[in-house]
Scaffold this motif. Sequence first.
Motif, PDB file in Angstrom:
ATOM      1  N   ALA A  18     -35.656 -26.257  32.037  1.00 59.31           N
ATOM      2  CA  ALA A  18     -36.960 -26.111  31.379  1.00 59.31           C
ATOM      3  C   ALA A  18     -37.233 -24.656  31.025  1.00 59.31           C
ATOM      4  O   ALA A  18     -37.766 -24.340  29.949  1.00 59.31           O
ATOM      5  N   TYR A  19     -36.853 -23.772  31.928  1.00 57.23           N
ATOM      6  CA  TYR A  19     -37.015 -22.333  31.685  1.00 57.23           C
ATOM      7  C   TYR A  19     -36.223 -21.900  30.454  1.00 57.23           C
ATOM      8  O   TYR A  19     -36.729 -21.147  29.612  1.00 57.23           O
ATOM      9  N   LEU A  20     -34.981 -22.366  30.333  1.00 55.56           N
ATOM     10  CA  LEU A  20     -34.137 -21.984  29.198  1.00 55.56           C
ATOM     11  C   LEU A  20     -34.721 -22.464  27.874  1.00 55.56           C
ATOM     12  O   LEU A  20     -34.766 -21.714  26.895  1.00 55.56           O
ATOM     13  N   LEU A  21     -35.180 -23.727  27.836  1.00 58.64           N
ATOM     14  CA  LEU A  21     -35.754 -24.240  26.594  1.00 58.64           C
ATOM     15  C   LEU A  21     -37.016 -23.471  26.227  1.00 58.64           C
ATOM     16  O   LEU A  21     -37.240 -23.133  25.055  1.00 58.64           O
ATOM     17  N   GLY A  22     -37.843 -23.189  27.234  1.00 56.28           N
ATOM     18  CA  GLY A  22     -39.046 -22.407  26.964  1.00 56.28           C
ATOM     19  C   GLY A  22     -38.714 -21.003  26.493  1.00 56.28           C
ATOM     20  O   GLY A  22     -39.369 -20.462  25.604  1.00 56.28           O
ATOM     21  N   SER A 155     -28.821 -17.294  30.187  1.00 56.23           N
ATOM     22  CA  SER A 155     -30.135 -16.898  29.696  1.00 56.23           C
ATOM     23  C   SER A 155     -30.011 -15.900  28.559  1.00 56.23           C
ATOM     24  O   SER A 155     -30.776 -15.951  27.582  1.00 56.23           O
ATOM     25  N   SER A 156     -29.025 -15.012  28.641  1.00 55.71           N
ATOM     26  CA  SER A 156     -28.796 -14.049  27.569  1.00 55.71           C
ATOM     27  C   SER A 156     -28.324 -14.742  26.298  1.00 55.71           C
ATOM     28  O   SER A 156     -28.704 -14.355  25.190  1.00 55.71           O
ATOM     29  N   VAL A 157     -27.483 -15.779  26.453  1.00 50.01           N
ATOM     30  CA  VAL A 157     -27.038 -16.549  25.289  1.00 50.01           C
ATOM     31  C   VAL A 157     -28.242 -17.160  24.584  1.00 50.01           C
ATOM     32  O   VAL A 157     -28.378 -17.098  23.355  1.00 50.01           O
ATOM     33  N   VAL A 158     -29.146 -17.758  25.377  1.00 48.57           N
ATOM     34  CA  VAL A 158     -30.330 -18.394  24.812  1.00 48.57           C
ATOM     35  C   VAL A 158     -31.211 -17.352  24.128  1.00 48.57           C
ATOM     36  O   VAL A 158     -31.738 -17.571  23.026  1.00 48.57           O
ATOM     37  N   TRP A 159     -31.376 -16.218  24.807  1.00 44.80           N
ATOM     38  CA  TRP A 159     -32.183 -15.144  24.225  1.00 44.80           C
ATOM     39  C   TRP A 159     -31.596 -14.680  22.891  1.00 44.80           C
ATOM     40  O   TRP A 159     -32.314 -14.522  21.897  1.00 44.80           O
ATOM     41  N   GLN A 160     -30.284 -14.480  22.858  1.00 43.99           N
ATOM     42  CA  GLN A 160     -29.652 -14.027  21.635  1.00 43.99           C
ATOM     43  C   GLN A 160     -29.680 -15.101  20.557  1.00 43.99           C
ATOM     44  O   GLN A 160     -29.791 -14.787  19.366  1.00 43.99           O
ATOM     45  N   ALA A 161     -29.579 -16.369  20.959  1.00 43.94           N
ATOM     46  CA  ALA A 161     -29.701 -17.445  19.977  1.00 43.94           C
ATOM     47  C   ALA A 161     -31.069 -17.386  19.308  1.00 43.94           C
ATOM     48  O   ALA A 161     -31.206 -17.590  18.089  1.00 43.94           O
ATOM     49  N   GLY A 162     -32.102 -17.114  20.116  1.00 43.82           N
ATOM     50  CA  GLY A 162     -33.435 -16.951  19.557  1.00 43.82           C
ATOM     51  C   GLY A 162     -33.527 -15.755  18.636  1.00 43.82           C
ATOM     52  O   GLY A 162     -34.192 -15.798  17.590  1.00 43.82           O
TER      53      GLY A 162
END
Length: 440
Positions: A18-22, A155-162
Motif C-alpha cells: 500500500a505504501y508503494l502504490l501511494g 521504493s527508489s524504483v517506484v519513486w523514479q517511475a513516478g
Amino acid sequence: MHSPSIPRHPLRFGNFRAYLLGRLTAVLAQYGMMIVLAWQAYNVARETMSTGAAAAQLGLIGLAQFLPLFFLTPVTGWVADHFDRRMITRFTLLLLVLASGTLAFATYEGWVSLPLIFGIAAIVGVARAFNGPAYSALAPNLVPREVLPNAIAISSVVWQAGMIAGPALGGYAYAAQPWGAYALASGLFAVALLCMLLIGPVPQPPRDTSRHPVRQMIDGLTYVRTNRLVLATITLDLFAVLLAGATALLPVYARDILHVGSAGLGHLAASPGIGAGATALFFSFRPMRTEVGLKMLGAVVLFSIATIIFGSTAFLPRAIAPEVGIAALVLLGSADMVSVYVRQSLIQLHTPDEMRGRVSSLSQLTISASNELGEAESGFLAALVGPVAAVIGGGIGAIAITLIWAKLFPELRLARTFDPPETRAAESTQEPKSIQEIAQ
C-alpha cells in the motif's frame, strides 16, 4: 541468518504494498504538478517579460517552495518522531489534493496568475515539509531490517517511475488541456491518500517526554553533524545538485533554446527519471555491496559531466540538439540514482528509529535546498549570465565540490559497505554476511 518465519521479499508485506502504490501516485502527481507550475509561470511571465526576467520567475517558484521547508524542518522532523506517521501523511496529502484542485479550477476559469502560482507553490512546500520526513521514516517500520535494503531499492524504483511518468503526464496533459494537468494531479494525490488510509497500525518509536522538544529537535542536527559519513553524503548531494541545476531551466531550454514546446518539455523532464529508474531497477535485483563511498563520488562526477553536456546542446545543430539533450539527461538521472541510493541506504541503516524523522527532515531539507533552492539559484543566475552559462558553469562547479569533499571527508572515500560499524563488529563474531547478502 534470515529467520524462516520472515518473508524474504518486502512485497510480501501488505502495508508495504500500500505504501508503494501511494508513493507512486503521490510522486506522479508531485512531479507532474511541479513541471506544469514552472511551465505555466514561465509562459505567463513571457507574455510581459523578457527571457531573462521570465527565467527569474522560475527562481522565485523554487524559493517559494524552499522557504517553508527551511523554516519548518526542525519542527517537521520532531513531529514525525512523536506522532503517528500515517496521520501526518494523510493530512498533508489532503492539503495537496486541495491545492492542485484549486489550480485546476483557476486555470479552467481563466484567472490563474503569478501570485496564485507562487502562493500554491508555497502551500506545496509546507505540505512537503511535513510529508517527506513522515514518509521516509515510515518505510523502515513496514518491513523487517533484514529486507530493508531491498525495500529501499524497490521504493527508489517506484519513486523514479513516478519521476519518469509524472513530468511526461503533466506536460502532455497541459498540452491537451491546461487545467487537466492539475486535475490529474489532484486525482493522483487522492489515490495516494486512499492508500495511506489502508495502511494498518505500525510500530512507532517511544516518545521522549523527559526533555524539552527544542532540545530534541537539536538532537537531529547534532546526530548528523557527528556522524561524518552521513554528513558527507547529505552535504555532497546538497552542493552538487545545487550547482548543477540543469533540470531547473528545462522550461527555458524547451521553449527558447531547443524549441520543442510543451510536448518536448515532457520528454526532457522524463529523461532523468528514465536513467534513474533503470539504475534503481538494477539495484533492486543486485544491491550495491562494496566500495559504496567511491561509487557515490564517481557518480556525482558523472552527474556533473552529463550536466555540462546538456548545457552545451545550445551550440549543436537544431536537428540533433534535442536528442543529445535527452541522452545527457538520461545519463544524469542514472548517476544521480547511484548517489540517492547510497545516501538513503546509509541514512536508513545508520540512524536509530527514534531519530529517523529528525534525520530524514534534515536530509529532505538538503534535497529541497539542492532542488528548489537550486532552481532559485539557476533561475537568478540565468537572468544574470544566461541559461547556457548557468548550466555549464554549474556542472564545472559540481566537479570541484566533489573533489573537495573527497579530501574533506575521507570517511566517504573509505566506506566499503552500508553496514554500521557495530553491525560489522557483531557479524564478524558470527557469520561473514552483510545485510545486502541477507536481503538477497
